[in-house]
Motif scaffolding. Sequence first.
Motif, PDB file in Angstrom:
ATOM      1  N   THR A  72      87.873 -49.472  45.193  1.00 19.46           N
ATOM      2  CA  THR A  72      87.106 -49.097  44.183  1.00 19.46           C
ATOM      3  C   THR A  72      87.878 -48.331  43.310  1.00 19.46           C
ATOM      4  N   THR A  73      87.193 -47.677  42.068  1.00 16.87           N
ATOM      5  CA  THR A  73      88.137 -47.104  40.957  1.00 16.87           C
ATOM      6  C   THR A  73      87.360 -45.859  40.761  1.00 16.87           C
ATOM      7  N   ASN A  74      88.093 -44.700  40.915  1.00 19.97           N
ATOM      8  CA  ASN A  74      87.342 -43.457  41.125  1.00 19.97           C
ATOM      9  C   ASN A  74      86.305 -43.027  41.839  1.00 19.97           C
ATOM     10  N   ALA A  75      86.293 -43.641  42.802  1.00 22.76           N
ATOM     11  CA  ALA A  75      85.082 -43.419  43.800  1.00 22.76           C
ATOM     12  C   ALA A  75      85.242 -41.950  44.406  1.00 22.76           C
ATOM     13  N   ALA A  76      83.805 -41.636  44.561  1.00 20.91           N
ATOM     14  CA  ALA A  76      83.546 -40.145  45.478  1.00 20.91           C
ATOM     15  C   ALA A  76      82.756 -40.432  46.594  1.00 20.91           C
ATOM     16  N   THR A  77      83.414 -39.911  47.868  1.00 23.26           N
ATOM     17  CA  THR A  77      82.729 -40.130  48.941  1.00 23.26           C
ATOM     18  C   THR A  77      81.963 -38.899  48.951  1.00 23.26           C
ATOM     19  N   ILE A  78      80.738 -39.084  49.326  1.00 25.89           N
ATOM     20  CA  ILE A  78      79.396 -38.004  49.183  1.00 25.89           C
ATOM     21  C   ILE A  78      79.606 -37.386  50.877  1.00 25.89           C
ATOM     22  N   ASN A  79      79.618 -35.993  50.623  1.00 29.48           N
ATOM     23  CA  ASN A  79      79.484 -35.219  52.101  1.00 29.48           C
ATOM     24  C   ASN A  79      78.118 -35.351  52.659  1.00 29.48           C
ATOM     25  N   LEU A  80      77.767 -36.206  53.579  1.00 32.55           N
ATOM     26  CA  LEU A  80      76.538 -36.003  54.340  1.00 32.55           C
ATOM     27  C   LEU A  80      76.579 -35.041  55.652  1.00 32.55           C
ATOM     28  N   ARG A  81      77.573 -34.234  55.867  1.00 32.75           N
ATOM     29  CA  ARG A  81      77.498 -33.395  56.815  1.00 32.75           C
ATOM     30  C   ARG A  81      76.180 -32.288  57.138  1.00 32.75           C
ATOM     31  N   PRO A  82      75.833 -31.775  55.862  1.00 31.07           N
ATOM     32  CA  PRO A  82      74.688 -30.978  56.121  1.00 31.07           C
ATOM     33  C   PRO A  82      73.198 -31.740  55.984  1.00 31.07           C
ATOM     34  N   TYR A  83      73.291 -33.229  56.415  1.00 27.65           N
ATOM     35  CA  TYR A  83      71.946 -33.932  56.323  1.00 27.65           C
ATOM     36  C   TYR A  83      72.000 -34.542  57.597  1.00 27.65           C
ATOM     37  N   ILE A  84      73.167 -34.657  58.217  1.00 26.72           N
ATOM     38  CA  ILE A  84      73.363 -35.356  59.471  1.00 26.72           C
ATOM     39  C   ILE A  84      72.485 -35.053  60.552  1.00 26.72           C
ATOM     40  N   ASN A  85      71.587 -35.852  61.442  1.00 28.39           N
ATOM     41  CA  ASN A  85      70.990 -35.407  62.408  1.00 28.39           C
ATOM     42  C   ASN A  85      71.171 -36.027  63.817  1.00 28.39           C
ATOM     43  N   ALA A  86      71.945 -36.956  63.734  1.00 33.34           N
ATOM     44  CA  ALA A  86      72.631 -37.934  64.727  1.00 33.34           C
ATOM     45  C   ALA A  86      74.080 -37.829  64.950  1.00 33.34           C
ATOM     46  N   LYS A  87      74.573 -37.391  66.122  1.00 40.65           N
ATOM     47  CA  LYS A  87      76.167 -37.442  66.279  1.00 40.65           C
ATOM     48  C   LYS A  87      76.362 -38.763  66.389  1.00 40.65           C
ATOM     49  N   LEU A  88      77.678 -39.477  66.475  1.00 41.38           N
ATOM     50  CA  LEU A  88      78.200 -40.602  66.553  1.00 41.38           C
ATOM     51  C   LEU A  88      77.897 -41.197  68.270  1.00 41.38           C
TER      52      LEU A  88
END
Length: 277
Positions: A72-88
């Motif tokens: 990728t070029t200048n990609a930004a990962t989005i923080n999903l932690r506030p929306y997570i409802n299931a642990k790995l």
Amino acid sequence: MKTKTIIAIAVGVIVLFSFGATVIVKKVIRARRATRVAQWQTNETIWKTNQWPQEREQEIARIKSRQLVDETTNAATINLRPYINAKLTDAPSCWKGNNDNNLSELPAGRNIYAGVPFDVSGSIQLTGGWLKKHYHKTYPVEVTDIRIDRKCGQLHLLQGNSYLAYTNFGVVVAKLVVHYDDGTFRELKLVAGQQAFDFWCPLFQTGIPAAFSYTAPGTERAWTGTNPYIQKWQPVLTLVLYKTTFDNPQPDIQIDTVDFVSTETITAPFLVGLTVE
């Protein structure tokens, strides 16, 4: 009177003949089905020993090779932690109290999958008919207002599904609804058999319908692993997550938020990573 008797006898003969013919046809169908099953079992035994292990290893090697370089070029990962409802370590697709069907082998943190960096911390699990009916579990139909707050040309998803049957291919099972700064929105659809597949997957080709190996442009197998549940019930299969890339329909307008939405089929979609580029 004779005429009525003759007619009655004729009707009786026809009925008996039809009944007999029906019985014969059913026996033939059962015999042919049994033959096909026996042939499949014979072939499966051969494939398990000869073709499947090699094909699986080749596909795993290909998937891992796509985890080495950030394309990728200048990609930004989005923080999903506030929306997570299931642990790995959770198992939404399993009986309550049994967490064997999990994604614990998926590394947490920032890693590359199918040439795209994703930040993984858990999953956004949505509802599906199977989870509600058989496992009596309640998950949301949608998770909304996932913050993006930037312009981008593409959106990359790291995603999977549970209970996506072959008969559902062609059906929209989930959507990413993109909300723009100007008040407009667009829907990016995940279609079964194109972008969406069950996360229990055959990584071999021999004896398997070609549809299981096909993915729409922009979608590919991105991660593979296993867990105790699949090893117990379907050890020939493998856990698979998919990277799906969508072109942004309005790249010149800032995206404020996105919603991850289930269409409430039998399938239960989940999202573990989101990156914009």
